[in-house]
Enzyme design. Structure first.
Site, PDB file in Angstrom:
ATOM      1  N   HIS A  73       0.842  -1.072  -0.349  1.00 45.01           N
ATOM      2  CA  HIS A  73      -0.390   0.048   0.146  1.00 45.01           C
ATOM      3  C   HIS A  73       0.769   1.273  -0.337  1.00 45.01           C
ATOM      4  O   HIS A  73       2.028   0.830  -0.471  1.00 45.01           O
ATOM      5  CB  HIS A  73      -0.840  -0.044   1.358  1.00 45.01           C
TER       6      HIS A  73
ATOM      7  N   HIS B 139       1.731   4.346   1.918  1.00 45.32           N
ATOM      8  CA  HIS B 139       1.562   4.792   3.134  1.00 45.32           C
ATOM      9  C   HIS B 139       3.371   4.331   3.224  1.00 45.32           C
ATOM     10  O   HIS B 139       4.120   3.779   2.928  1.00 45.32           O
ATOM     11  CB  HIS B 139       0.968   3.773   4.377  1.00 45.32           C
TER      12      HIS B 139
ATOM     13  N   ASP C 180       5.687   4.783   5.211  1.00 46.94           N
ATOM     14  CA  ASP C 180       6.667   4.136   5.903  1.00 46.94           C
ATOM     15  C   ASP C 180       6.617   2.232   5.403  1.00 46.94           C
ATOM     16  O   ASP C 180       7.336   1.492   5.624  1.00 46.94           O
ATOM     17  CB  ASP C 180       6.447   3.841   7.413  1.00 46.94           C
ATOM     18  N   HIS C 181       6.005   2.503   3.870  1.00 42.99           N
ATOM     19  CA  HIS C 181       5.846   0.974   3.593  1.00 42.99           C
ATOM     20  C   HIS C 181       6.984   1.430   1.928  1.00 42.99           C
ATOM     21  O   HIS C 181       7.131   0.625   1.862  1.00 42.99           O
ATOM     22  CB  HIS C 181       4.683   0.365   3.443  1.00 42.99           C
TER      23      HIS C 181
ATOM     24  N   HIS D  61      -7.599  -0.663   5.474  1.00 41.55           N
ATOM     25  CA  HIS D  61      -6.995   0.025   5.932  1.00 41.55           C
ATOM     26  C   HIS D  61      -6.477   1.525   4.892  1.00 41.55           C
ATOM     27  O   HIS D  61      -6.501   2.039   5.714  1.00 41.55           O
ATOM     28  CB  HIS D  61      -5.620  -0.889   5.990  1.00 41.55           C
TER      29      HIS D  61
ATOM     30  N   ASP E 101      -0.474  -3.719   6.340  1.00 43.11           N
ATOM     31  CA  ASP E 101      -0.694  -3.869   8.072  1.00 43.11           C
ATOM     32  C   ASP E 101      -2.674  -3.879   7.777  1.00 43.11           C
ATOM     33  O   ASP E 101      -3.417  -3.507   8.508  1.00 43.11           O
ATOM     34  CB  ASP E 101      -1.178  -1.831   7.593  1.00 43.11           C
TER      35      ASP E 101
ATOM     36  N   HIS F 275       4.077  -4.349  10.994  1.00 44.52           N
ATOM     37  CA  HIS F 275       4.314  -3.698  12.170  1.00 44.52           C
ATOM     38  C   HIS F 275       4.327  -4.801  13.272  1.00 44.52           C
ATOM     39  O   HIS F 275       4.359  -5.717  13.464  1.00 44.52           O
ATOM     40  CB  HIS F 275       3.723  -3.019  12.563  1.00 44.52           C
TER      41      HIS F 275
END
Length: 254
Positions: free
Chosen positions: A52, A54, A56-57, A109, A126, A164
Protein backbone atom coordinates in the site's frame (compact mmCIF):
# COMPACT_ATOMS: atom_id res chain seq x y z
CA UNK A 1 14.01 -20.06 0.79
CA UNK A 2 15.15 -17.85 3.64
CA UNK A 3 12.78 -15.38 5.28
CA UNK A 4 14.25 -12.38 7.07
CA UNK A 5 12.57 -9.37 8.68
CA UNK A 6 14.67 -6.22 8.49
CA UNK A 7 13.73 -3.81 11.30
CA UNK A 8 12.99 -0.25 10.18
CA UNK A 9 11.93 2.94 11.96
CA UNK A 10 10.57 2.20 15.45
CA UNK A 11 8.44 -0.85 14.73
CA UNK A 12 8.30 -1.59 10.98
CA UNK A 13 9.53 -4.73 9.29
CA UNK A 14 10.83 -4.88 5.72
CA UNK A 15 10.47 -8.53 4.71
CA UNK A 16 12.91 -10.34 2.44
CA UNK A 17 12.47 -13.81 0.99
CA UNK A 18 15.69 -15.01 -0.60
CA UNK A 19 16.92 -18.03 -2.51
CA UNK A 20 20.16 -19.94 -1.98
CA UNK A 21 22.12 -17.38 -4.01
CA UNK A 22 20.85 -14.42 -1.98
CA UNK A 23 18.45 -13.11 -4.63
CA UNK A 24 15.41 -11.79 -2.81
CA UNK A 25 12.02 -10.21 -3.13
CA UNK A 26 11.82 -7.23 -0.78
CA UNK A 27 8.44 -6.34 0.70
CA UNK A 28 7.48 -2.80 1.75
CA UNK A 29 10.87 -1.03 2.01
CA UNK A 30 9.82 2.02 3.98
CA UNK A 31 13.44 3.08 4.21
CA UNK A 32 16.41 2.06 2.14
CA UNK A 33 19.06 1.77 4.85
CA UNK A 34 18.18 -1.69 6.19
CA UNK A 35 18.03 -3.12 2.65
CA UNK A 36 21.34 -1.53 1.68
CA UNK A 37 22.94 -2.93 4.83
CA UNK A 38 21.56 -6.39 4.02
CA UNK A 39 22.93 -6.04 0.50
CA UNK A 40 26.37 -5.36 1.95
CA UNK A 41 25.99 -8.73 3.72
CA UNK A 42 25.06 -10.55 0.51
CA UNK A 43 21.37 -9.84 -0.18
CA UNK A 44 20.66 -9.30 -3.90
CA UNK A 45 17.25 -7.63 -4.43
CA UNK A 46 15.38 -9.13 -7.39
CA UNK A 47 12.04 -7.28 -7.03
CA UNK A 48 10.15 -4.94 -4.73
CA UNK A 49 6.64 -5.84 -3.59
CA UNK A 50 4.49 -3.01 -2.20
CA UNK A 51 1.25 -3.59 -0.30
CA UNK A 52 0.00 0.00 0.00
CA UNK A 53 0.96 3.62 -0.45
CA UNK A 54 1.86 4.73 3.08
CA UNK A 55 5.32 6.25 3.23
CA UNK A 56 6.59 3.93 5.95
CA UNK A 57 6.09 1.12 3.41
CA UNK A 58 7.37 2.76 0.21
CA UNK A 59 9.66 5.58 1.37
CA UNK A 60 12.86 3.73 0.52
CA UNK A 61 11.89 2.75 -3.03
CA UNK A 62 13.53 5.68 -4.82
CA UNK A 63 16.89 5.13 -3.14
CA UNK A 64 16.76 1.40 -3.91
CA UNK A 65 15.99 2.10 -7.56
CA UNK A 66 18.92 4.51 -7.66
CA UNK A 67 21.14 1.65 -6.43
CA UNK A 68 19.52 -0.99 -8.67
CA UNK A 69 18.03 0.69 -11.78
CA UNK A 70 15.48 -1.48 -13.54
CA UNK A 71 14.46 -3.38 -10.40
CA UNK A 72 10.84 -4.53 -10.90
CA UNK A 73 8.33 -2.87 -8.55
CA UNK A 74 5.00 -4.66 -8.11
CA UNK A 75 2.33 -2.47 -6.53
CA UNK A 76 -1.43 -1.95 -6.37
CA UNK A 77 -3.20 0.21 -8.92
CA UNK A 78 -2.84 3.45 -7.00
CA UNK A 79 -1.44 6.67 -8.44
CA UNK A 80 0.05 7.48 -5.05
CA UNK A 81 2.70 4.81 -5.77
CA UNK A 82 4.48 6.42 -8.69
CA UNK A 83 7.43 4.01 -8.83
CA UNK A 84 5.42 0.94 -9.84
CA UNK A 85 6.63 -0.91 -12.93
CA UNK A 86 3.76 -3.43 -12.75
CA UNK A 87 0.30 -2.79 -11.34
CA UNK A 88 -1.24 -5.90 -9.81
CA UNK A 89 -4.65 -6.64 -8.33
CA UNK A 90 -6.85 -9.38 -6.99
CA UNK A 91 -6.21 -12.75 -8.60
CA UNK A 92 -3.02 -11.69 -10.36
CA UNK A 93 0.16 -13.69 -9.96
CA UNK A 94 3.57 -12.15 -9.45
CA UNK A 95 6.19 -14.31 -11.12
CA UNK A 96 9.77 -13.14 -10.90
CA UNK A 97 12.88 -15.27 -10.65
CA UNK A 98 12.00 -18.31 -8.58
CA UNK A 99 9.06 -16.67 -6.83
CA UNK A 100 5.39 -17.10 -7.58
CA UNK A 101 2.99 -15.18 -5.38
CA UNK A 102 -0.77 -14.71 -5.57
CA UNK A 103 -2.15 -11.22 -5.13
CA UNK A 104 -5.13 -10.70 -2.81
CA UNK A 105 -7.12 -7.48 -2.70
CA UNK A 106 -7.51 -6.65 1.00
CA UNK A 107 -8.97 -3.12 1.18
CA UNK A 108 -9.87 -1.51 4.47
CA UNK A 109 -6.71 0.03 5.88
CA UNK A 110 -6.40 1.78 2.52
CA UNK A 111 -8.70 1.47 -0.45
CA UNK A 112 -6.09 -0.20 -2.68
CA UNK A 113 -4.28 -2.39 -0.14
CA UNK A 114 -3.09 -5.77 -1.44
CA UNK A 115 -1.36 -8.78 0.11
CA UNK A 116 1.01 -11.30 -1.43
CA UNK A 117 0.65 -15.03 -0.72
CA UNK A 118 3.07 -17.72 -1.80
CA UNK A 119 5.75 -20.19 -0.73
CA UNK A 120 3.87 -20.67 2.54
CA UNK A 121 3.98 -16.99 3.47
CA UNK A 122 1.43 -14.16 3.59
CA UNK A 123 2.84 -10.66 3.30
CA UNK A 124 -0.11 -8.79 4.77
CA UNK A 125 1.25 -5.25 5.11
CA UNK A 126 -1.01 -3.37 7.51
CA UNK A 127 -4.17 -5.37 6.81
CA UNK A 128 -3.58 -8.22 9.27
CA UNK A 129 -1.31 -8.05 12.30
CA UNK A 130 -0.58 -10.67 14.91
CA UNK A 131 -3.55 -10.41 17.28
CA UNK A 132 -4.86 -7.37 15.43
CA UNK A 133 -5.72 -5.68 12.16
CA UNK A 134 -5.10 -2.32 10.58
CA UNK A 135 -7.05 0.83 11.27
CA UNK A 136 -9.65 1.66 8.65
CA UNK A 137 -8.25 4.88 7.21
CA UNK A 138 -9.97 4.62 3.82
CA UNK A 139 -12.17 1.52 3.88
CA UNK A 140 -15.37 0.40 5.53
CA UNK A 141 -16.10 -2.26 8.12
CA UNK A 142 -17.67 -4.64 5.54
CA UNK A 143 -14.61 -4.25 3.30
CA UNK A 144 -12.15 -4.83 6.12
CA UNK A 145 -13.99 -7.83 7.49
CA UNK A 146 -14.17 -9.36 4.02
CA UNK A 147 -10.43 -8.81 3.64
CA UNK A 148 -9.75 -10.54 6.95
CA UNK A 149 -12.06 -13.40 5.98
CA UNK A 150 -10.11 -13.89 2.75
CA UNK A 151 -6.79 -14.09 4.57
CA UNK A 152 -8.25 -16.32 7.29
CA UNK A 153 -9.28 -18.82 4.59
CA UNK A 154 -5.67 -19.47 3.55
CA UNK A 155 -4.01 -22.71 4.69
CA UNK A 156 -3.56 -22.65 8.50
CA UNK A 157 0.16 -23.34 8.19
CA UNK A 158 0.68 -20.08 6.29
CA UNK A 159 3.20 -17.83 8.01
CA UNK A 160 1.84 -14.31 8.51
CA UNK A 161 4.46 -11.64 7.80
CA UNK A 162 2.96 -8.28 8.70
CA UNK A 163 4.40 -4.81 8.53
CA UNK A 164 4.73 -3.84 12.19
CA UNK A 165 5.86 -5.21 15.54
CA UNK A 166 2.55 -4.53 17.29
CA UNK A 167 2.11 -7.95 18.89
CA UNK A 168 2.65 -7.00 22.54
CA UNK A 169 0.16 -4.12 22.49
CA UNK A 170 -2.30 -6.18 20.46
CA UNK A 171 -2.05 -9.01 22.98
CA UNK A 172 -3.12 -6.70 25.79
CA UNK A 173 -6.24 -5.74 23.87
CA UNK A 174 -7.00 -9.29 22.78
CA UNK A 175 -6.83 -10.44 26.40
CA UNK A 176 -9.29 -7.69 27.42
CA UNK A 177 -11.71 -9.04 24.81
CA UNK A 178 -11.13 -12.77 25.30
CA UNK A 179 -9.60 -13.31 28.77
CA UNK A 180 -10.50 -17.00 29.05
CA UNK A 181 -8.75 -18.00 25.81
CA UNK A 182 -5.95 -20.38 26.83
CA UNK A 183 -4.29 -20.27 23.40
CA UNK A 184 -4.19 -16.48 23.62
CA UNK A 185 -2.58 -16.59 27.05
CA UNK A 186 0.12 -18.89 25.70
CA UNK A 187 0.69 -16.65 22.68
CA UNK A 188 0.92 -13.55 24.87
CA UNK A 189 3.57 -15.19 27.05
CA UNK A 190 5.47 -16.21 23.93
CA UNK A 191 5.35 -12.60 22.73
CA UNK A 192 6.56 -11.24 26.07
CA UNK A 193 9.42 -13.75 26.15
CA UNK A 194 10.47 -12.88 22.60
CA UNK A 195 10.36 -9.14 23.11
CA UNK A 196 12.30 -9.40 26.39
CA UNK A 197 15.30 -10.49 24.30
CA UNK A 198 14.45 -8.19 21.37
CA UNK A 199 13.39 -11.03 19.08
CA UNK A 200 10.69 -10.48 16.44
CA UNK A 201 7.33 -12.03 17.31
CA UNK A 202 6.83 -12.69 13.60
CA UNK A 203 6.20 -14.54 11.43
CA UNK A 204 3.32 -16.33 13.13
CA UNK A 205 1.29 -19.26 11.84
CA UNK A 206 -2.17 -18.38 10.63
CA UNK A 207 -3.47 -21.25 12.79
CA UNK A 208 -2.32 -19.33 15.87
CA UNK A 209 -4.09 -16.20 14.69
CA UNK A 210 -7.30 -18.13 14.06
CA UNK A 211 -7.16 -19.33 17.66
CA UNK A 212 -6.16 -16.03 19.25
CA UNK A 213 -6.84 -12.93 17.13
CA UNK A 214 -10.21 -11.42 18.10
CA UNK A 215 -10.56 -9.75 14.71
CA UNK A 216 -10.58 -13.21 13.10
CA UNK A 217 -12.97 -14.52 15.76
CA UNK A 218 -15.97 -12.19 15.56
CA UNK A 219 -18.24 -15.23 15.12
CA UNK A 220 -17.13 -16.73 18.44
CA UNK A 221 -19.72 -16.39 21.18
CA UNK A 222 -17.21 -15.17 23.78
CA UNK A 223 -15.89 -12.43 21.51
CA UNK A 224 -19.34 -11.29 20.46
CA UNK A 225 -20.54 -11.19 24.07
CA UNK A 226 -17.54 -9.13 25.17
CA UNK A 227 -18.02 -6.64 22.34
CA UNK A 228 -21.73 -6.28 23.09
CA UNK A 229 -20.98 -5.69 26.78
CA UNK A 230 -18.48 -3.01 25.88
CA UNK A 231 -20.83 -1.42 23.33
CA UNK A 232 -23.77 -1.62 25.72
CA UNK A 233 -26.10 -2.96 23.05
CA UNK A 234 -27.05 -6.05 21.11
CA UNK A 235 -25.33 -6.01 17.72
CA UNK A 236 -27.22 -7.03 14.62
CA UNK A 237 -24.64 -9.07 12.75
CA UNK A 238 -20.97 -9.97 12.43
CA UNK A 239 -20.15 -6.75 10.55
CA UNK A 240 -21.53 -4.72 13.45
CA UNK A 241 -19.52 -6.86 15.87
CA UNK A 242 -16.36 -6.24 13.88
CA UNK A 243 -17.02 -2.49 13.59
CA UNK A 244 -17.63 -2.19 17.34
CA UNK A 245 -14.52 -4.27 18.06
CA UNK A 246 -12.41 -2.00 15.86
CA UNK A 247 -13.82 1.11 17.60
CA UNK A 248 -13.00 -0.47 20.96
CA UNK A 249 -9.44 -1.09 19.86
CA UNK A 250 -9.09 2.45 18.49
CA UNK A 251 -9.75 3.87 21.95
CA UNK A 252 -8.06 1.14 24.00
CA UNK A 253 -5.29 1.94 26.44
CA UNK A 254 -3.61 -0.93 28.28
Amino acid sequence: MRLQPLPAFEDNYIWTLSDADGHAVVVDPGEAGPVLAAADAGLRPAALLLTHHHDDHIGGVDALLARWPGLPVFAPDDARISQATARVGDGDTVETGGWRLEVLAVPGHTRSHIAFHGHGHLFSGDALFSLGCGRMFEGTAPQMLDSLDRMAALPPGTLVCCGHEYSRANAAFARAVDPDNAALRRREQEILDMRSISRPTLPVALASELACNPFLRVDEAAVRAAVERHAGTVLADRVDVFAALRRWKDGFRA
